[in-house]
Motif scaffolding. Structure first.
Motif, PDB file in Angstrom:
ATOM      1  N   LYS A  53       8.891 -32.930  24.271  1.00 54.38           N
ATOM      2  CA  LYS A  53       7.468 -33.213  24.432  1.00 54.38           C
ATOM      3  C   LYS A  53       7.118 -33.599  25.857  1.00 54.38           C
ATOM      4  O   LYS A  53       6.029 -34.086  26.121  1.00 54.38           O
ATOM      5  N   ILE A  54       8.083 -33.404  26.771  1.00 49.98           N
ATOM      6  CA  ILE A  54       7.808 -33.652  28.178  1.00 49.98           C
ATOM      7  C   ILE A  54       8.284 -32.460  28.995  1.00 49.98           C
ATOM      8  O   ILE A  54       9.120 -31.670  28.549  1.00 49.98           O
ATOM      9  N   TYR A  55       7.719 -32.340  30.192  1.00 52.34           N
ATOM     10  CA  TYR A  55       8.111 -31.282  31.121  1.00 52.34           C
ATOM     11  C   TYR A  55       9.199 -31.800  32.045  1.00 52.34           C
ATOM     12  O   TYR A  55       9.144 -32.933  32.526  1.00 52.34           O
ATOM     13  N   THR A  56      10.215 -30.947  32.291  1.00 47.62           N
ATOM     14  CA  THR A  56      11.198 -31.205  33.338  1.00 47.62           C
ATOM     15  C   THR A  56      11.388 -29.907  34.110  1.00 47.62           C
ATOM     16  O   THR A  56      11.045 -28.817  33.620  1.00 47.62           O
ATOM     17  N   THR A  57      11.941 -30.007  35.296  1.00 50.75           N
ATOM     18  CA  THR A  57      12.130 -28.810  36.115  1.00 50.75           C
ATOM     19  C   THR A  57      13.099 -27.825  35.479  1.00 50.75           C
ATOM     20  O   THR A  57      13.135 -26.646  35.863  1.00 50.75           O
ATOM     21  N   ARG A  58      13.872 -28.269  34.497  1.00 45.57           N
ATOM     22  CA  ARG A  58      14.735 -27.324  33.770  1.00 45.57           C
ATOM     23  C   ARG A  58      13.908 -26.274  33.037  1.00 45.57           C
ATOM     24  O   ARG A  58      14.371 -25.159  32.799  1.00 45.57           O
ATOM     25  N   ASP A  59      12.660 -26.637  32.689  1.00 46.91           N
ATOM     26  CA  ASP A  59      11.804 -25.718  31.942  1.00 46.91           C
ATOM     27  C   ASP A  59      11.416 -24.491  32.747  1.00 46.91           C
ATOM     28  O   ASP A  59      10.961 -23.496  32.177  1.00 46.91           O
ATOM     29  N   ILE A  60      11.526 -24.553  34.080  1.00 48.86           N
ATOM     30  CA  ILE A  60      11.041 -23.439  34.900  1.00 48.86           C
ATOM     31  C   ILE A  60      12.169 -22.674  35.586  1.00 48.86           C
ATOM     32  O   ILE A  60      11.913 -21.789  36.401  1.00 48.86           O
ATOM     33  N   GLU A  61      13.396 -23.000  35.234  1.00 51.23           N
ATOM     34  CA  GLU A  61      14.515 -22.269  35.816  1.00 51.23           C
ATOM     35  C   GLU A  61      14.444 -20.792  35.419  1.00 51.23           C
ATOM     36  O   GLU A  61      14.193 -20.456  34.260  1.00 51.23           O
ATOM     37  N   GLY A  62      14.651 -19.908  36.406  1.00 48.03           N
ATOM     38  CA  GLY A  62      14.638 -18.483  36.144  1.00 48.03           C
ATOM     39  C   GLY A  62      13.274 -17.839  36.225  1.00 48.03           C
ATOM     40  O   GLY A  62      13.163 -16.604  36.123  1.00 48.03           O
ATOM     41  N   LEU A  63      12.213 -18.634  36.398  1.00 44.60           N
ATOM     42  CA  LEU A  63      10.876 -18.053  36.528  1.00 44.60           C
ATOM     43  C   LEU A  63      10.691 -17.436  37.909  1.00 44.60           C
ATOM     44  O   LEU A  63      11.387 -17.796  38.863  1.00 44.60           O
TER      45      LEU A  63
END
Length: 289
Positions: A53-63
């Motif tokens: 339920k929170i954002y971390t920079t892991r969420d955008i890896e590979g974008l």
């Protein structure tokens, strides 16, 4: 009774009737707004248990690189995911298809992340003392537009699926910049690279799949959203019909609101012709906690 007294009584009666009509129209429109909001809330779905339920920079890896820069520019590690947003806009709308007839408006809007949906409740000053109330929405896969003078006399109304629903979901998609955690891959948006300053994003809701082109500036902020075609109703009376036109949003004047960088001005055009300029006047987030 003197002639002046009778005239004054007549004017007073007209004024009282007008005031009563406006009050009745406002009350009726408020009831319709509450009904639409209830439908929007009823269509919401609960996210699966255990999902972050929170954002971390892991969420955008590979974008794609510009997309990663965007999320790093507008969000911070630990940012709660935004489940819904309530915001107000004020600006002008061009009421003419071919000329320039800009009218001031104020509006209130509710948008929810799951299931994607929104309700825009606008008030457009058509003439001194005379306003049109407007509902624009995408709720449970159905798009709708309803405009009524004084909240009573319908002047425009469309509702349904197909291109109507696609057009309203397209508006919702472009406006995610005001609640940007909804643009994360974890929330269902797929990103594809174009170049260092642009990327395609795809959103799917039910049978509708939309792909829009997002453009980014050197700071990583989204400056424009483009669709090759969006349905637009043109003509009057029996000559009304839908045409497909290029659709563009320009976003600017970014500010930090509640720890999130968001644009405070949006300008929209169809077929290369501007028809909407709005400034953000308030913003409230509701988080997935």
């Amino acid at each position: 009774m003197s002639r002046i007294g009778r005239a004054a009584l007549g004017v007073g009666s007209v004024v009282a009737a007008a005031v009563g009509l406006v009050a009745f129209g406002n009350a009726r429109w408020q009831r319709a707004t509450r009904s639409q909001l209830a439908l929007l809330e009823a269509a919401r779905v609960t996210r699966p248990a255990g999902q972050d339920k929170i954002y971390t920079t892991r969420d955008i890896e590979g974008l794609p690189p510009p997309v990663q820069r965007y999320f790093r520019a507008v969000l911070k590690d630990g940012q709660p995911l935004i489940a819904a947003a309530t915001f107000e806009l004020a600006g002008t709308i061009n009421m003419s298809e071919t000329g320039e007839d800009w009218k001031p408006f104020t509006s209130w809007q509710r948008a929810v992340a799951h299931r994607p949906g929104f309700l825009w409740n606008g008030r457009v000053a058509m003439f001194p003392g005379v306003a049109a109330n407007v509902h624009d929405s995408y709720i449970a896969g159905v798009g709708a537009l309803h405009a009524a003078m004084l909240g009573l006399f319908t002047v425009a109304q469309v509702q349904g699926g197909g291109e109507i629903a696609r057009g309203e979901l397209m508006r919702y998609f472009a406006e995610m910049v005001w609640y940007p955690t909804a643009l994360l891959p974890s929330q269902g948006v797929r990103w594809a690279a174009v170049d260092e300053h642009a990327a395609y994003a795809t959103l799917v809701d039910g049978p509708i799949s939309l792909t829009l082109l997002f453009s980014f500036d050197a700071a990583g902020l989204i400056t424009a959203v483009h669709a090759d075609a969006r349905g637009a109703v043109v003509g009057k009376g029996m000559d009304k019909h839908m045409v497909m036109l290029p659709w563009d949003c320009t976003l600017s004047h970014y500010q930090l609101r509640h720890g999130v960088m968001v644009p405070t001005r949006g300008e929209v055009g169809k077929g290369g012709k501007p028809y909407f300029v709005g400034d953000l006047t308030s913003l409230v987030y509701h988080f997935s906690l």
